[in-house]
Write a protein that holds these residues in place. Structure first.
Motif, short mmCIF file in Angstrom:
data_model
loop_
_atom_site.label_atom_id
_atom_site.label_comp_id
_atom_site.label_asym_id
_atom_site.label_seq_id
_atom_site.Cartn_x
_atom_site.Cartn_y
_atom_site.Cartn_z
N ASP A 144 11.24 2.18 13.25
CA ASP A 144 10.81 2.15 14.42
C ASP A 144 10.04 1.61 14.76
O ASP A 144 9.08 1.73 15.94
N ASN A 145 9.29 0.20 14.43
CA ASN A 145 8.79 -0.61 14.63
C ASN A 145 6.71 -0.41 14.86
O ASN A 145 6.02 -1.10 15.15
N LYS A 146 7.19 0.41 13.73
CA LYS A 146 5.16 1.37 13.89
C LYS A 146 4.63 0.81 12.37
O LYS A 146 5.80 0.10 11.54
N VAL A 147 3.31 0.29 12.25
CA VAL A 147 2.65 -0.16 10.80
C VAL A 147 2.14 1.56 9.87
O VAL A 147 2.08 2.32 10.68
N TYR A 148 2.66 1.41 8.74
CA TYR A 148 2.92 2.30 7.83
C TYR A 148 1.87 1.86 6.97
O TYR A 148 2.22 0.38 6.15
N VAL A 149 1.02 2.59 6.13
CA VAL A 149 0.00 2.56 4.76
C VAL A 149 0.05 2.44 3.88
O VAL A 149 -0.18 4.15 4.54
N SER A 150 0.34 2.54 2.79
CA SER A 150 0.23 3.51 1.87
C SER A 150 -1.30 3.03 0.98
O SER A 150 -1.44 2.49 0.58
N LEU A 151 -1.74 4.61 0.44
CA LEU A 151 -3.19 3.97 -0.37
C LEU A 151 -3.45 5.43 -1.58
O LEU A 151 -2.99 6.92 -0.84
N GLY A 152 -3.87 5.33 -2.73
CA GLY A 152 -4.02 6.08 -3.90
C GLY A 152 -5.02 7.10 -4.18
O GLY A 152 -6.23 5.89 -3.73
N ILE A 153 -5.21 7.72 -4.26
CA ILE A 153 -6.58 8.42 -5.00
C ILE A 153 -7.30 7.45 -5.66
O ILE A 153 -6.74 6.75 -6.53
N ALA A 154 -8.92 7.77 -6.29
CA ALA A 154 -9.44 7.05 -6.84
C ALA A 154 -8.89 6.92 -8.31
O ALA A 154 -8.64 5.99 -8.45
N ASN A 155 -8.68 8.34 -8.74
CA ASN A 155 -8.15 8.09 -10.62
C ASN A 155 -7.49 9.26 -10.16
O ASN A 155 -6.28 10.09 -9.78
N ASN A 156 -7.89 10.06 -11.70
CA ASN A 156 -6.46 10.82 -11.96
C ASN A 156 -5.89 12.04 -11.34
O ASN A 156 -5.72 12.50 -10.37
N CYS A 157 -7.84 12.94 -10.93
CA CYS A 157 -7.94 13.87 -10.71
C CYS A 157 -8.76 13.65 -8.94
O CYS A 157 -9.54 15.42 -8.76
N SER A 181 -1.14 3.77 20.21
CA SER A 181 -1.33 4.33 21.72
C SER A 181 -2.15 4.09 21.92
O SER A 181 -2.22 4.41 23.63
N LYS A 182 -3.39 3.85 21.40
CA LYS A 182 -5.13 4.19 22.47
C LYS A 182 -5.43 2.52 22.14
O LYS A 182 -5.21 1.28 20.99
N ALA A 183 -6.53 2.57 22.94
CA ALA A 183 -7.35 1.07 22.84
C ALA A 183 -7.70 1.49 21.02
O ALA A 183 -8.13 0.30 20.45
N THR A 184 -8.15 2.22 20.50
CA THR A 184 -8.81 2.49 19.12
C THR A 184 -7.49 2.92 18.46
O THR A 184 -7.60 3.84 18.84
N VAL A 185 -7.10 2.62 17.70
CA VAL A 185 -6.35 3.21 16.50
C VAL A 185 -6.65 3.59 15.65
O VAL A 185 -8.16 3.27 14.76
N THR A 186 -5.87 4.65 15.48
CA THR A 186 -6.21 5.38 14.73
C THR A 186 -4.55 5.95 13.04
O THR A 186 -3.94 4.97 13.69
#
Length: 389
Positions: A144-157, A181-186
């Motif tokens: 869809d030409n949108k940007v996606y990003v993945s990130l993990g939690i800090a530790n196991n739990c 869609s707005k000036a400030t990306v969220t």
């Protein structure tokens, strides 16, 4: 164009390939040849290609590298600092945007193949929660030409979740879609409740997202298995409150289940699994005319291998690095996982490479990175006999 690039690179590496193949213990599929490119890179991670064929490689060494065909030499595109683990291109009216996923945010610049950069040339588009623990941030451009990003939690739990009810620093553990869609990306939550989803990508026919996940360590060496998930907007995968163990979703007592943001019955179950402690990295779907016809529209996954060993075990007992194929039929995962490239670890536990990033080049060859032993970029191609078929 693809044929000419391939012919050029193959000719340049004929002697190097023969030498590498003669000494490498890595086992590749029949009818294919693996070569290690001579370009020097420090801890290369995810890689991508520009529209013009430049290879761009993120790293764990604070640098983003560029390699021009035939990819024999590397140059530092930008000394970025931090941890520029991933890179991606997006085509826009203003030109090709090069995106960099760093631990603290997503950055972009209009790419010029003739230039090198300073970090100050990049715009920080959106901040990401950083802090301790899993620090890789994978940026991808969707169909869809949108940007996606993945990130993990800090530790196991770590009780962290992609929701505004959590402190900003604790909004981790899943995949975001950028709202531009707005000036400030969220950041808009897309898939939630994943401990560390380093690799994700979209099926080329259905355009459905699939992601792998690095599971926790506190259950031991064999459980829970690493999971490969179908991700749709709003999906909940349960971590750290719930785990998928022996074919069913169970409560993980290390996190308070009574404070989970959703119910056990809401947890999506995986479409395929890998051995526990294999540390899945990049996900890459195979397109038409890319290596083997029977692989088309199935997914390649790089398994990094782990430091974990069973009780009383040693290095020889560590999970082996490898590249596997997750089979898809009619746009759906069948659950079948097949080893494709093996032999990265010997009987004593010594490793010759640890796959991380995966990408198909303009020559339709498969390129992958190793960020530890045997660090650098590797290329898998059909042998000349197979190419003529």
């Amino acid at each position: 164009m693809k044929r000419s690039i391939f012919a050029f690179t193959a000719a340049c590496f004929l002697s190097a390939t023969s030498s590498f193949a003669a000494v490498s213990p890595i086992v590749v599929p029949e009818g294919m040849t693996l070569e290690k490119l001579p370009a020097e890179l420090s801890t290369p991670r995810f890689l991508t290609f520009s529209k013009g064929g430049d290879m761009i490689v993120g790293s764990g060494s604070a640098k983003v590298y560029r390699l021009k065909a035939p990819y024999t030499k590397s140059e530092v595109l930008v000394d970025f600092g931090g941890y520029p683990h991933s890179v991606a291109f997006r085509e826009t009216d203003k030109g090709s945007e090069l995106w960099v996923g760093d631990s603290d945010g997503l950055y972009k610049v209009i790419y010029d193949a003739t230039k090198t950069y300073k970090k100050a040339d990049f715009t920080k588009v959106v901040a990401l929660p950083a802090g301790g623990g899993h620090s890789s941030r994978t940026v991808k451009i969707g169909p869809d030409n949108k940007v996606y990003v993945s990130l993990g939690i800090a530790n196991n739990c770590s009780v962290q979740y992609l929701d505004e009810s959590f402190p900003e620093a604790d909004r981790r553990g899943g995949i975001y879609q950028l709202d531009e869609s707005k000036a400030t990306v969220t950041l808009k939550p897309y898939g939630r409740g994943l401990r560390n989803p380093i690799g994700f990508n979209w099926h080329p026919e259905t355009e459905v997202m699939y992601a792998d996940n690095n599971g926790p360590d506190h259950w031991g060496y064999d459980e829970p298995r690493e999971v490969f998930e179908e991700v749709k907007e709003g999906s909940f995968f349960g971590m750290p409150w719930f785990q998928f163990v022996k074919g069913k979703v169970v409560v993980d007592t290390c996190a308070p289940a009574d404070k989970a943001p959703a119910l056990l019955s809401d947890v999506e179950t995986p479409v395929a699994t890998f051995d526990a402690r294999t540390a899945p990295m990049e996900v890459l779907f195979v397109g038409k005319d890319q290596l083997k016809a029977s692989w088309e529209h199935s997914a390649l996954v790089a398994l990094h291998g782990s430091w974990g060993v069973p009780a009383g075990g040693g290095d020889a007992d560590r999970r082996h690095p490898k590249i596997v194929l997750v089979e898809f039929k009619d746009g759906k995962a069948t659950g079948k996982v097949t080893d494709l490239l093996t032999g990265f670890q010997d009987a004593k536990g010594e490793r010759v490479a640890r796959p991380v990033g995966l990408a198909f080049g303009p020559d339709d060859a498969l390129y992958f990175t190793s960020d530890a032993e045997g660090e650098g970029v590797y290329r898998l191609t059909l042998t000349p006999k197979e190419q003529s078929k």
